[in-house]
Design a protein around this motif. Sequence first.
Motif, PDB file in Angstrom:
ATOM      1  N   ASN A  36       0.250   8.243   6.833  1.00  0.00           N
ATOM      2  CA  ASN A  36      -1.123   8.115   7.321  1.00  0.00           C
ATOM      3  C   ASN A  36      -1.507   6.646   7.546  1.00  0.00           C
ATOM      4  N   THR A  37      -2.358   6.431   8.524  1.00  0.00           N
ATOM      5  CA  THR A  37      -2.846   5.081   8.845  1.00  0.00           C
ATOM      6  C   THR A  37      -4.364   5.141   8.998  1.00  0.00           C
ATOM      7  N   PRO A  38      -5.062   5.455   7.901  1.00  0.00           N
ATOM      8  CA  PRO A  38      -6.518   5.650   8.026  1.00  0.00           C
ATOM      9  C   PRO A  38      -7.251   4.345   8.317  1.00  0.00           C
ATOM     10  N   VAL A  54      10.435  13.971   3.655  1.00  0.00           N
ATOM     11  CA  VAL A  54      10.114  13.590   2.272  1.00  0.00           C
ATOM     12  C   VAL A  54       8.661  13.139   2.166  1.00  0.00           C
ATOM     13  N   ASP A  55       8.114  13.307   0.989  1.00  0.00           N
ATOM     14  CA  ASP A  55       6.719  12.905   0.764  1.00  0.00           C
ATOM     15  C   ASP A  55       6.540  12.656  -0.729  1.00  0.00           C
ATOM     16  N   LEU A  56       5.630  11.740  -1.039  1.00  0.00           N
ATOM     17  CA  LEU A  56       5.328  11.473  -2.448  1.00  0.00           C
ATOM     18  C   LEU A  56       4.446  12.571  -3.034  1.00  0.00           C
ATOM     19  N   GLN A  87     -11.477   8.723  16.661  1.00  0.00           N
ATOM     20  CA  GLN A  87     -12.365   7.671  16.169  1.00  0.00           C
ATOM     21  C   GLN A  87     -11.561   6.537  15.535  1.00  0.00           C
ATOM     22  N   LYS A  88     -10.614   6.914  14.706  1.00  0.00           N
ATOM     23  CA  LYS A  88      -9.790   5.910  14.008  1.00  0.00           C
ATOM     24  C   LYS A  88      -9.071   5.006  15.012  1.00  0.00           C
ATOM     25  N   ASP A  89      -8.502   5.617  16.029  1.00  0.00           N
ATOM     26  CA  ASP A  89      -7.688   4.818  16.955  1.00  0.00           C
ATOM     27  C   ASP A  89      -8.550   3.948  17.871  1.00  0.00           C
TER      28      ASP A  89
HETATM   29  N1  LIG Z   1      -2.697  14.482  12.991  1.00  0.00           N
HETATM   30  C1  LIG Z   1      -2.362  14.377  14.259  1.00  0.00           C
HETATM   31  O1  LIG Z   1      -2.596  15.264  15.058  1.00  0.00           O
HETATM   32  C2  LIG Z   1      -1.654  13.148  14.747  1.00  0.00           C
HETATM   33  C3  LIG Z   1      -1.090  13.152  16.035  1.00  0.00           C
HETATM   34  C4  LIG Z   1      -0.421  12.010  16.478  1.00  0.00           C
HETATM   35  C5  LIG Z   1      -0.303  10.907  15.657  1.00  0.00           C
HETATM   36  N2  LIG Z   1      -0.850  10.926  14.416  1.00  0.00           N
HETATM   37  C6  LIG Z   1      -0.620   9.762  13.557  1.00  0.00           C
HETATM   38  O2  LIG Z   1       0.476  10.091  12.684  1.00  0.00           O
HETATM   39  C7  LIG Z   1       0.289   9.493  11.402  1.00  0.00           C
HETATM   40  C8  LIG Z   1       0.329  10.563  10.337  1.00  0.00           C
HETATM   41  O3  LIG Z   1      -0.752  11.429  10.549  1.00  0.00           O
HETATM   42  P1  LIG Z   1      -0.870  12.798   9.771  1.00  0.00           P
HETATM   43  O4  LIG Z   1      -2.031  13.507  10.351  1.00  0.00           O
HETATM   44  O5  LIG Z   1       0.455  13.465   9.733  1.00  0.00           O
HETATM   45  O6  LIG Z   1      -1.226  12.256   8.303  1.00  0.00           O
HETATM   46  P2  LIG Z   1      -1.200  13.086   6.934  1.00  0.00           P
HETATM   47  O7  LIG Z   1      -2.153  12.420   6.041  1.00  0.00           O
HETATM   48  O8  LIG Z   1      -1.345  14.539   7.217  1.00  0.00           O
HETATM   49  O9  LIG Z   1       0.295  12.885   6.381  1.00  0.00           O
HETATM   50  C9  LIG Z   1       0.794  11.666   5.945  1.00  0.00           C
HETATM   51  C10 LIG Z   1       1.689  11.946   4.743  1.00  0.00           C
HETATM   52  O10 LIG Z   1       2.375  10.737   4.400  1.00  0.00           O
HETATM   53  C11 LIG Z   1       2.560  10.741   2.984  1.00  0.00           C
HETATM   54  N3  LIG Z   1       2.862   9.374   2.550  1.00  0.00           N
HETATM   55  C12 LIG Z   1       2.081   8.275   2.610  1.00  0.00           C
HETATM   56  N4  LIG Z   1       2.744   7.203   2.165  1.00  0.00           N
HETATM   57  C13 LIG Z   1       3.973   7.619   1.807  1.00  0.00           C
HETATM   58  C14 LIG Z   1       5.119   6.974   1.279  1.00  0.00           C
HETATM   59  N5  LIG Z   1       5.131   5.653   1.066  1.00  0.00           N
HETATM   60  N6  LIG Z   1       6.214   7.713   1.004  1.00  0.00           N
HETATM   61  C15 LIG Z   1       6.217   9.055   1.231  1.00  0.00           C
HETATM   62  N7  LIG Z   1       5.170   9.718   1.743  1.00  0.00           N
HETATM   63  C16 LIG Z   1       4.058   9.009   2.032  1.00  0.00           C
HETATM   64  C17 LIG Z   1       1.246  11.286   2.455  1.00  0.00           C
HETATM   65  O11 LIG Z   1       1.406  11.783   1.131  1.00  0.00           O
HETATM   66  C18 LIG Z   1       0.936  12.378   3.480  1.00  0.00           C
HETATM   67  O12 LIG Z   1       1.396  13.656   3.062  1.00  0.00           O
HETATM   68  C19 LIG Z   1      -1.022   8.721  11.498  1.00  0.00           C
HETATM   69  O13 LIG Z   1      -0.737   7.396  11.849  1.00  0.00           O
HETATM   70  C20 LIG Z   1      -1.752   9.417  12.625  1.00  0.00           C
HETATM   71  O14 LIG Z   1      -2.661   8.563  13.272  1.00  0.00           O
HETATM   72  C21 LIG Z   1      -1.506  12.020  13.928  1.00  0.00           C
END
Ligand SMILES: NC(=O)c1ccc[n+]([C@@H]2O[C@H](COP(=O)([O-])OP(=O)(O)OC[C@H]3O[C@@H](n4cnc5c(N)ncnc54)[C@H](O)[C@@H]3O)[C@@H](O)[C@H]2O)c1
Length: 552
Positions: A138-140, A83-85, A353-355
């Motif tokens: 996401n955790t920017p 699910v996603d918003l 960078q973020k981490d």
């Molecule tokens: N991108 C990578 O390769 C990777 C790998 C390992 C870990 N991570 C970590 O995983 C996490 C997610 O990363 P990502 O790249 O998938 O981010 P992303 O931005 O691609 O996806 C996050 C999604 O969460 C949704 N969202 C946010 N708040 C919400 C809520 N309250 N209810 C429903 N949906 C909501 C957003 O709309 C977005 O689509 C981060 O903490 C990141 O550090 C990322």
Amino acid sequence: MASIVPKLESLAVNVTNQLSPGEEPSRAGAVTPGIKRLSRPLGAIDIPHVTIKSICCIGAGYVGGPTCAVIAHKNPHIKVTIVDLNAARIAAWNSDELPIYEPGLDEVVKSTRGKNLFFSTDVDAGILEADLIFVSVNTPTKIKGIGAGFAADLGYVESATRKIAEVAKSDKIVVEKSTVPCRTAQSMRYIVSTPNLFLTHLGSFSTNTDALPTRGSQLEANAKPDIHFDILSNPEFLAEGTAISDLFYPDRVLIGSLDTERGRSAAASLADVYAGWVARDQIITMNLWSSELSKLAANALLAQRISSINALSAICEATGADIDEVSYACGLDTRIGPKFLKASVGFGGSCFQKDILNLVYLSESLHLPEVATYWKQVVEMNEYQKRRFTNRVISCLFNTLTGKKIAVFGFAFKKDTGDTRESPAITLVNYFREEKAYISIYDPKVEESQVWMDLAEPGVVDETEVIKKQVSIAADPYEAAAGADAIVICTEWNDFRETVLDYERIYASMKKPAFIFDGRLILDAKKVSEIGFKVETIGRPRTTFVQSKDFE
Ligand SMILES: NC(=O)c1ccc[n+]([C@@H]2O[C@H](COP(=O)([O-])OP(=O)(O)OC[C@H]3O[C@@H](n4cnc5c(N)ncnc54)[C@H](O)[C@@H]3O)[C@@H](O)[C@H]2O)c1
Ligand SMILES: O=c1ccn([C@@H]2O[C@H](COP(=O)(O)OP(=O)(O)O[C@H]3O[C@H](CO)[C@@H](O)[C@H](O)[C@H]3O)[C@@H](O)[C@H]2O)c(=O)[nH]1
């Protein structure tokens, strides 16, 4: 609720039976006396636990989408709802054009979607139905407030957790999939299980969540004494571009839990999900805080290797050593290993960078300034590498880029992805713009609209038309290079190799002298220079217009 199924892992039991308590088998199978077992031997414990039948993943991004698609693919008996918003993102997941490019992802999604894999904007329904919920939002890096520029913005984690607390009507296992600072699970536990509590705002992370309150935001009365929420940490280690194979064949799956009966039981339930395709001995269980920190630590160590090799690349350029040879020589040492030693124009991506900045902030919060400075240097070296490479381009092009055309090959932060988050190409293009160059960008997977967004200054409206005066997007590398003074390779796409592209054709279309700056070490410099190009490669000495020689 689902049935209680005790599980025994025969292999783990066999190995364990031969060991004394606290001993760990070595990789070769021999017992190494005195080394403590680092992972709780989950499989060897006959622990009652819930069998997961329904999973919800909050967050349909680069992690939530591929990870849960693979979970669904490997566990046809589990219903998985992502699910996603973001309605547009969900619509794309439900279409033929998935919102992210990832080799192998289409096949996985198409084999499961509509069977046991669903994408929806109905977050409440997903939560209600699930036994286990991944929080994969996401955790920017925070851009404002306390810790701005370093701390992770945990607002999305907090709001997803509050939603779970508000909506749930039955027991839930809540799994941190997002990368979070150490002890975030504790804050999540407060949110889901404490009545009428003033909460420390997660966004301004405090390492001591017992010290409440700092910023009062009264929690709605979500005291649901009949409902249990177990919080697990299950960080994701997939890399973009190889996400599906990383998920199919992970080096390890990490599950952190409280060391209580409930915590171990929840971990066992999640371990069963992964055991659908991952060997039990690769599913590692440990305490929550170790698990959370291990994710930050793994990324910091990987990025540190790249910054180390990039620092050495500067020495190579100044001395005549070749960074590829140095990497090769060092990587043959089994203690060092060959991976993540490829010099580059700098690491990018949404995570490294973020981490690291998150780790820097954590260290500072813990009053460990030396530790903070140590990790910060990894990011600073990365910035230095991008500046250094730009300076080399400027210097080779006779110290001015004004009015010159630069073809930028690759805009994604690495090959096999359309993701541009923190891509070094963005920084380089901005440097070239400052030098008044014209830039033509070609990338096989990055959308044009994404480039304009990435190049726009935050908060500046309608800047695209201004940017377009200097920057254009090319349909292919030939168009990008036509009439250019130089090509700068920013992404290591295989499409840019001399075995794939017709560099003779490209050379004929460029201004002379025609330069190639290989920021990814993907070209056979000798072959390309035989065509007539002036080739400058990261981590190798400058070949053109070396001042001291030219004026001798
Ligand atoms: N991108 C990578 O390769 C990777 C790998 C390992 C870990 N991570 C970590 O995983 C996490 C997610 O990363 P990502 O790249 O998938 O981010 P992303 O931005 O691609 O996806 C996050 C999604 O969460 C949704 N969202 C946010 N708040 C919400 C809520 N309250 N209810 C429903 N949906 C909501 C957003 O709309 C977005 O689509 C981060 O903490 C990141 O550090 C990322
Ligand atoms: O030897 C190398 C390896 C990588 N890179 C660059 O480093 C960046 C990151 O690459 P990579 O780690 O392959 O991709 P990510 O998708 O960012 O994956 C990292 O970040 C993820 C998010 O936390 C983690 O899950 C992964 O384990 C971790 O590898 C990219 O710009 C690469 O081009 C180099 O310059 N040299």
